[in-house]
Design a protein around this motif. Structure first.
Motif, PDB file in Angstrom:
ATOM      1  N   VAL A   8       4.770  50.999  35.934  1.00  0.00           N
ATOM      2  CA  VAL A   8       5.384  49.739  35.535  1.00  0.00           C
ATOM      3  C   VAL A   8       4.282  48.885  34.924  1.00  0.00           C
ATOM      4  O   VAL A   8       3.405  48.402  35.628  1.00  0.00           O
ATOM      5  N   TRP A   9       4.333  48.750  33.628  1.00  0.00           N
ATOM      6  CA  TRP A   9       3.290  48.000  32.931  1.00  0.00           C
ATOM      7  C   TRP A   9       3.649  46.532  32.831  1.00  0.00           C
ATOM      8  O   TRP A   9       2.784  45.695  32.668  1.00  0.00           O
ATOM      9  N   GLY A  10       4.914  46.208  32.891  1.00  0.00           N
ATOM     10  CA  GLY A  10       5.324  44.818  32.752  1.00  0.00           C
ATOM     11  C   GLY A  10       5.110  44.331  31.329  1.00  0.00           C
ATOM     12  O   GLY A  10       4.866  45.126  30.422  1.00  0.00           O
ATOM     13  N   PRO A  11       5.169  43.044  31.103  1.00  0.00           N
ATOM     14  CA  PRO A  11       4.919  42.519  29.758  1.00  0.00           C
ATOM     15  C   PRO A  11       3.492  42.851  29.319  1.00  0.00           C
ATOM     16  O   PRO A  11       2.563  42.843  30.123  1.00  0.00           O
ATOM     17  N   LEU A  12       3.340  43.159  28.058  1.00  0.00           N
ATOM     18  CA  LEU A  12       2.036  43.527  27.514  1.00  0.00           C
ATOM     19  C   LEU A  12       1.515  42.431  26.592  1.00  0.00           C
ATOM     20  O   LEU A  12       2.273  41.671  26.016  1.00  0.00           O
ATOM     21  N   VAL A  13       0.197  42.392  26.457  1.00  0.00           N
ATOM     22  CA  VAL A  13      -0.469  41.473  25.538  1.00  0.00           C
ATOM     23  C   VAL A  13      -1.365  42.307  24.635  1.00  0.00           C
ATOM     24  O   VAL A  13      -2.107  43.172  25.107  1.00  0.00           O
ATOM     25  N   GLY A  14      -1.264  42.054  23.329  1.00  0.00           N
ATOM     26  CA  GLY A  14      -2.112  42.745  22.371  1.00  0.00           C
ATOM     27  C   GLY A  14      -3.118  41.784  21.768  1.00  0.00           C
ATOM     28  O   GLY A  14      -2.834  40.603  21.578  1.00  0.00           O
ATOM     29  N   THR A  23     -12.454  47.004  13.136  1.00  0.00           N
ATOM     30  CA  THR A  23     -11.315  46.295  13.708  1.00  0.00           C
ATOM     31  C   THR A  23     -10.924  47.028  14.978  1.00  0.00           C
ATOM     32  O   THR A  23     -10.860  48.258  14.996  1.00  0.00           O
ATOM     33  N   ARG A  24     -10.667  46.275  16.035  1.00  0.00           N
ATOM     34  CA  ARG A  24     -10.210  46.868  17.291  1.00  0.00           C
ATOM     35  C   ARG A  24      -8.885  46.221  17.673  1.00  0.00           C
ATOM     36  O   ARG A  24      -8.671  45.040  17.435  1.00  0.00           O
ATOM     37  N   PHE A  25      -8.009  47.027  18.296  1.00  0.00           N
ATOM     38  CA  PHE A  25      -6.778  46.497  18.876  1.00  0.00           C
ATOM     39  C   PHE A  25      -6.756  46.918  20.334  1.00  0.00           C
ATOM     40  O   PHE A  25      -6.967  48.084  20.654  1.00  0.00           O
ATOM     41  N   LEU A  26      -6.518  45.964  21.210  1.00  0.00           N
ATOM     42  CA  LEU A  26      -6.517  46.221  22.644  1.00  0.00           C
ATOM     43  C   LEU A  26      -5.163  45.832  23.231  1.00  0.00           C
ATOM     44  O   LEU A  26      -4.578  44.834  22.809  1.00  0.00           O
ATOM     45  N   VAL A  27      -4.681  46.609  24.186  1.00  0.00           N
ATOM     46  CA  VAL A  27      -3.416  46.327  24.865  1.00  0.00           C
ATOM     47  C   VAL A  27      -3.709  46.110  26.342  1.00  0.00           C
ATOM     48  O   VAL A  27      -4.337  46.955  26.985  1.00  0.00           O
ATOM     49  N   PHE A  28      -3.267  44.959  26.855  1.00  0.00           N
ATOM     50  CA  PHE A  28      -3.502  44.588  28.241  1.00  0.00           C
ATOM     51  C   PHE A  28      -2.181  44.407  28.981  1.00  0.00           C
ATOM     52  O   PHE A  28      -1.189  44.002  28.393  1.00  0.00           O
ATOM     53  N   ALA A  33      -4.233  41.848  33.665  1.00  0.00           N
ATOM     54  CA  ALA A  33      -5.310  41.836  32.667  1.00  0.00           C
ATOM     55  C   ALA A  33      -6.006  43.194  32.549  1.00  0.00           C
ATOM     56  O   ALA A  33      -7.084  43.303  31.990  1.00  0.00           O
ATOM     57  N   GLU A  34      -5.368  44.237  33.068  1.00  0.00           N
ATOM     58  CA  GLU A  34      -5.924  45.589  32.973  1.00  0.00           C
ATOM     59  C   GLU A  34      -5.817  46.076  31.533  1.00  0.00           C
ATOM     60  O   GLU A  34      -4.773  45.961  30.896  1.00  0.00           O
ATOM     61  N   LEU A  35      -6.907  46.627  31.014  1.00  0.00           N
ATOM     62  CA  LEU A  35      -6.908  47.216  29.675  1.00  0.00           C
ATOM     63  C   LEU A  35      -6.178  48.550  29.748  1.00  0.00           C
ATOM     64  O   LEU A  35      -6.576  49.454  30.482  1.00  0.00           O
ATOM     65  N   LEU A  36      -5.081  48.665  29.009  1.00  0.00           N
ATOM     66  CA  LEU A  36      -4.251  49.868  29.069  1.00  0.00           C
ATOM     67  C   LEU A  36      -4.538  50.828  27.924  1.00  0.00           C
ATOM     68  O   LEU A  36      -4.425  52.036  28.073  1.00  0.00           O
ATOM     69  N   SER A  37      -4.879  50.283  26.753  1.00  0.00           N
ATOM     70  CA  SER A  37      -5.123  51.123  25.594  1.00  0.00           C
ATOM     71  C   SER A  37      -5.937  50.344  24.573  1.00  0.00           C
ATOM     72  O   SER A  37      -5.945  49.108  24.580  1.00  0.00           O
ATOM     73  N   HIS A  38      -6.626  51.075  23.720  1.00  0.00           N
ATOM     74  CA  HIS A  38      -7.375  50.430  22.641  1.00  0.00           C
ATOM     75  C   HIS A  38      -7.638  51.447  21.543  1.00  0.00           C
ATOM     76  O   HIS A  38      -7.572  52.666  21.765  1.00  0.00           O
ATOM     77  N   HIS A  39      -7.916  50.935  20.366  1.00  0.00           N
ATOM     78  CA  HIS A  39      -8.270  51.789  19.235  1.00  0.00           C
ATOM     79  C   HIS A  39      -9.180  51.001  18.307  1.00  0.00           C
ATOM     80  O   HIS A  39      -9.047  49.786  18.179  1.00  0.00           O
TER      81      HIS A  39
END
Length: 76
Positions: A8-14, A23-28, A33-39
């Motif tokens: 259950v990730w709940g609402p996400l913040v990019g 350029t980096r994109f991060l998903v929390f 505030a856990e970092l879930l993904s990035h590129h």
């Protein structure tokens, strides 16, 4: 019957981090505030001569940054 475990990730913040060379994109997770993904995508920089900055090409650079941001968001 055992209860199934679901992530259950709940609402996400990019977040987009636009640097000078990439350029980096991060998903929390917005609650923890856990970092879930990035590129990260490198941005090619071209200089007329050593130590010089290109002049009048800001629109092209902005388009490159925008493309890199979209690519990062799609992968992350």
């Amino acid at each position: 019957m055992a209860a199934s475990k679901k992530a259950v990730w709940g609402p996400l913040v990019g977040a987009v981090d636009q640097g000078t060379s990439s350029t980096r994109f991060l998903v929390f997770n917005s609650k923890t505030a856990e970092l879930l993904s990035h590129h990260q995508v490198e941005i090619k920089q071209e200089f007329p001569r050593e130590g010089w900055q290109p002049e009048g090409n800001h629109c092209s650079l902005g388009q490159d940054n925008w493309r890199a941001s979209l690519q990062c968001c799609g992968v992350a």
